[in-house]
Design a protein around this motif. Sequence first.
Motif, PDB file in Angstrom:
ATOM      1  N   VAL A  88      -4.635   8.406  -4.197  1.00 27.83           N
ATOM      2  CA  VAL A  88      -4.284   7.244  -4.305  1.00 27.83           C
ATOM      3  C   VAL A  88      -3.360   8.056  -5.501  1.00 27.83           C
ATOM      4  O   VAL A  88      -5.141   9.111  -6.862  1.00 27.83           O
ATOM      5  CB  VAL A  88      -4.981   5.956  -5.475  1.00 27.83           C
ATOM      6  CG1 VAL A  88      -3.963   5.408  -6.038  1.00 27.83           C
ATOM      7  CG2 VAL A  88      -5.022   5.587  -3.260  1.00 27.83           C
ATOM      8  N   LEU A 109       1.057  -1.172   0.191  1.00 30.05           N
ATOM      9  CA  LEU A 109      -0.364   0.016  -0.034  1.00 30.05           C
ATOM     10  C   LEU A 109       0.902   1.471  -0.014  1.00 30.05           C
ATOM     11  O   LEU A 109       1.878   1.254   0.718  1.00 30.05           O
ATOM     12  CB  LEU A 109      -0.883   0.331   1.578  1.00 30.05           C
ATOM     13  CG  LEU A 109      -2.230  -0.398   1.127  1.00 30.05           C
ATOM     14  CD1 LEU A 109      -3.118  -1.009   2.351  1.00 30.05           C
ATOM     15  CD2 LEU A 109      -3.006   0.335   0.273  1.00 30.05           C
ATOM     16  N   GLU A 115      -1.158   3.752  -9.182  1.00 21.68           N
ATOM     17  CA  GLU A 115      -1.515   3.302  -8.240  1.00 21.68           C
ATOM     18  C   GLU A 115      -3.321   2.185  -8.223  1.00 21.68           C
ATOM     19  O   GLU A 115      -3.114   1.467  -6.809  1.00 21.68           O
ATOM     20  CB  GLU A 115      -0.913   3.766  -6.737  1.00 21.68           C
ATOM     21  CG  GLU A 115       0.108   4.340  -6.858  1.00 21.68           C
ATOM     22  CD  GLU A 115       0.867   5.089  -5.626  1.00 21.68           C
ATOM     23  OE1 GLU A 115       1.733   5.157  -5.573  1.00 21.68           O
ATOM     24  OE2 GLU A 115      -0.730   5.997  -4.724  1.00 21.68           O
ATOM     25  N   ARG A 116      -4.552   2.847  -8.704  1.00 19.07           N
ATOM     26  CA  ARG A 116      -5.537   2.627  -8.863  1.00 19.07           C
ATOM     27  C   ARG A 116      -5.570   1.384  -8.471  1.00 19.07           C
ATOM     28  O   ARG A 116      -6.388   0.116  -8.118  1.00 19.07           O
ATOM     29  CB  ARG A 116      -6.207   3.862  -9.915  1.00 19.07           C
ATOM     30  CG  ARG A 116      -5.895   5.388  -9.407  1.00 19.07           C
ATOM     31  CD  ARG A 116      -7.069   6.204 -11.104  1.00 19.07           C
ATOM     32  NE  ARG A 116      -6.811   7.309 -10.017  1.00 19.07           N
ATOM     33  CZ  ARG A 116      -6.939   8.705 -11.239  1.00 19.07           C
ATOM     34  NH1 ARG A 116      -7.196   7.907 -12.579  1.00 19.07           N
ATOM     35  NH2 ARG A 116      -6.392   9.437 -11.325  1.00 19.07           N
ATOM     36  N   VAL A 123      -1.575   5.827   2.394  1.00 17.80           N
ATOM     37  CA  VAL A 123      -2.989   5.546   2.597  1.00 17.80           C
ATOM     38  C   VAL A 123      -3.170   4.159   3.154  1.00 17.80           C
ATOM     39  O   VAL A 123      -4.508   3.500   4.141  1.00 17.80           O
ATOM     40  CB  VAL A 123      -4.413   4.831   0.958  1.00 17.80           C
ATOM     41  CG1 VAL A 123      -4.722   5.192  -0.092  1.00 17.80           C
ATOM     42  CG2 VAL A 123      -2.507   3.943   0.299  1.00 17.80           C
ATOM     43  N   VAL A 127      -4.150  -1.146  -5.727  1.00 19.25           N
ATOM     44  CA  VAL A 127      -4.945   0.114  -4.251  1.00 19.25           C
ATOM     45  C   VAL A 127      -6.412  -0.736  -4.652  1.00 19.25           C
ATOM     46  O   VAL A 127      -7.372  -1.125  -3.360  1.00 19.25           O
ATOM     47  CB  VAL A 127      -4.504   1.015  -3.706  1.00 19.25           C
ATOM     48  CG1 VAL A 127      -5.932   1.713  -3.166  1.00 19.25           C
ATOM     49  CG2 VAL A 127      -3.608   1.977  -4.185  1.00 19.25           C
TER      50      VAL A 127
END
Length: 411
Positions: free
Chosen positions: A343, A220, A347-348, A224, A351
Amino acid sequence: MGSDSTAGAGMTAAEKATGRRGRLSPNVTLFLLASILVSFLASSSAPTPLYGIYQAHWHFSPITTTVIFGSYAIAVLGTLLTVGKLSDHVGRRPVLLVAIAVQMISLIVFIFANGVPALLTARIVQGLAAGAATGAIGAAMLDINRARGTLTNAIAPGIGTGTGALLSGLLVQFLPAPTRLIYVVLLVILLVQAFGVVLMPETVTPMRGALRSLRPEIKLPRSVRGPVLVVAPVLFAGWSLAGFFGALGPALVRALGPMSIVFGGVTLFVLAIVSSITVLVMRDATARTLMLTGIAALVVGMVVTMFAVNTDSVAAFFVGIALGGVGFGGAFQGSLKTVMPLVEAHERASVLSLVYIICYLGLGLPAVIAGYLVVHGGGLPRTADEYTYFVIALALIALLGLRGAVRRTPA
């Protein structure tokens, strides 16, 4: 040459990288992606009203029912851990096309299923497809429009889960070929959607590292980590509620009195559709408001449901499910609003995949344990009570985490 330059100026970076323009506008693409997510979730909930028929034909116990149900969640988890980040590297479209093809294979296995092994195979293949598609669809919708994508990510699962269960129940009750027709309908819909994916533009620029991205890892971004720890208990609680009603909801309805097969699908339909309505109505609410609403509704809904099961009240049972739907929708939307704005674009998918790992753990694991307790514990009513305490405890843990996060946030 001038026209080529003008066209090139209107292309996104991803379209330039892939050398093609999509034939679908961003709004149409967003709708297409949402419809695919609906179809995948509808496919996952379609067997729910049929479990009673399968059980009668092939004489298996509630444990087997929940294992069949839970095998889907386990397959989704495994795929999310490996393929969840792949669309960040190869693009959203290739992953979606393969996932749709695999989903269609699972529906064909369902159509020709002749026993428990075939059901398990179909559910596992279905989970592989859903795991591959979930991160890619969610990330693609965020690529197109972050605000609308977040909203659609939260609404579409409920619509898909609800319509799949209800449509399956209706087809079983009123049309021929009860264990096959729903899968044929979904197969045709997915075929049309696959053609739409061919026409849609790529929403991300492919980059190196595709093979390396397949290595399972839980990672992560630092930004977040705290928020995910705060939302994890309520995500797990909400999805475990969906898992319980998805696996054992029809059996609970039958325990309350003589009901048609349609009511087996109505339980999941009410939970899912109310959750989507909640997301839509509260779309402008803050993440904190959504989380508090979700936690409160989950607690009250479970108390009402426990009362209904112990007093054989059908009306109270559906009121409890509806409140659970409010809790599910509020908690899920609040969780996405808490995490996803922090984010970065690249990285979407990873995550979102991790968020869905939490969700699908909640969907599958407690349901399988509940199936064991129904047979070897105190039966269905007592298991429902124990499940209620479990969901309430998780919701209260989430409330404590939310309050702690507020105290740590600087003014």
